[in-house]
Write an enzyme that holds these catalytic residues in place. Structure first.
Site, PDB file in Angstrom:
ATOM      1  CE  LYS A 154      -3.902  -1.795   1.986  1.00 22.39           C
ATOM      2  NZ  LYS A 154      -5.259  -1.406   2.483  1.00 22.39           N
TER       3      LYS A 154
ATOM      4  NE  ARG B 221      -8.024  -8.637   1.197  1.00 22.31           N
ATOM      5  CZ  ARG B 221      -7.528  -7.745   0.267  1.00 22.31           C
ATOM      6  NH1 ARG B 221      -6.529  -6.570   0.145  1.00 22.31           N
ATOM      7  NH2 ARG B 221      -8.227  -7.514  -1.216  1.00 22.31           N
TER       8      ARG B 221
END
Length: 274
Positions: free
Chosen positions: A219, A253
């Site tokens: 991210k 995740r």
């Protein structure tokens, strides 16, 4: 059963492999839109140690366009059926649409993963009628606008209050607390500083008594800090995954399954020998 162990928080941190069947996801958009490539990726992630596959048919990156219900159904449901027929793995479906949730559950999905925490029309009802667990994620705003100057009175307290409210709403709708997983939503309406504050204090959410899902893989909180492009964020992704697991996350995740599984094995060995 692994899913029961995850829900009861008795299993080690599990690695959830990401399968985005979208043309515009921030990291792997367009890679797995063809069924054969998607299935090959699933097989590889399972071989590498993923115990959960999270299938997403709509990108939730900042600025992402909305996807029609029919498009999302056509992307996700055939894959759920194929994976269920050929692999022994837990299937999570990443969606905020009630009809997609219902069809996914009917097709064998084991978990519903909703970035909007069942706030869209009919989502509460669909989950209440089922027996599958649901992951409620915190997001300030919507994907198109969530990174436009997010502000909080107190980051941790505000997110905690959000979860308490959503848990109450779920219980009132007939969804047992024992079926709920929480995700603090790294990158969803948080500044760079707020993301790391959240990571540092992730363990505070254990007070809710629910499993925690952590998703920091590749991210912008990593890219912006390190000035790294998406494909150069492995070291940062692994570091945040390890910290999240140490803070009590039950599901990690990720895009990079093999490396994360190795990291979780090292962390587990450390914990078992202390």
């Amino acid at each position: 059963m692994l899913l029961n162990k995850i829900l009861n928080q008795t299993a080690p941190a599990q690695v959830m492999g990401i399968l985005n069947v979208t043309p515009d996801s921030f990291s792997d958009g367009g890679k797995y839109t063809q069924t054969d490539k998607a299935i090959s990726q699933v097989a590889m992630m399972i071989e590498q140690g993923a115990t959960i596959i999270d299938i997403g048919g709509e990108s939730t990156r900042p600025g992402a366009a909305e996807v029609s219900e029919n498009d999302e159904l056509s992307r996700v449901i055939p894959l759920v059926k194929l994976i269920k027929a050929h692999f022994d793995v837990l299937i999570s479906v990443d969606t905020s649409k009630a009809e997609v949730m219902a069809e996914a559950i009917n097709s064998g999905a084991d978990i519903i993963n909703d970035v909007r925490a069942l706030q869209n029309d009919n989502c509460l009802e669909v989950i209440a009628k089922s027996n599958v667990p649901v992951c409620l994620m915190h997001m300030q705003g919507l994907p198109r606008t969530m990174q436009n100057n997010p502000q909080y009175e107190n980051l941790i307290d505000d997110i905690m209050l959000f979860f308490q409210q959503r848990i109450n709403v779920c219980q009132q709708a007939g969804i047992a607390k024992e079926r709920i997983i929480i995700d603090p939503g790294f990158g969803f309406g948080k500044t760079l500083k707020q993301n790391y504050q959240l990571l540092a204090h992730l363990s505070q959410f254990k007070s809710l008594g629910l499993p925690i899902l952590s998703g920091t893989s590749r991210k912008s909180m990593i890219g912006n800090l390190l000035n790294r492009d998406v494909e150069q964020r492995l070291a940062g992704s692994l570091t945040t995954a390890i910290i999240a697991a140490q803070q009590g996350a039950n599901i990690i995740r990720v895009h990079d399954v093999a490396e994360t599984v190795d990291a979780m094995k090292v962390l587990l060995a450390l914990e078992q020998n202390v």
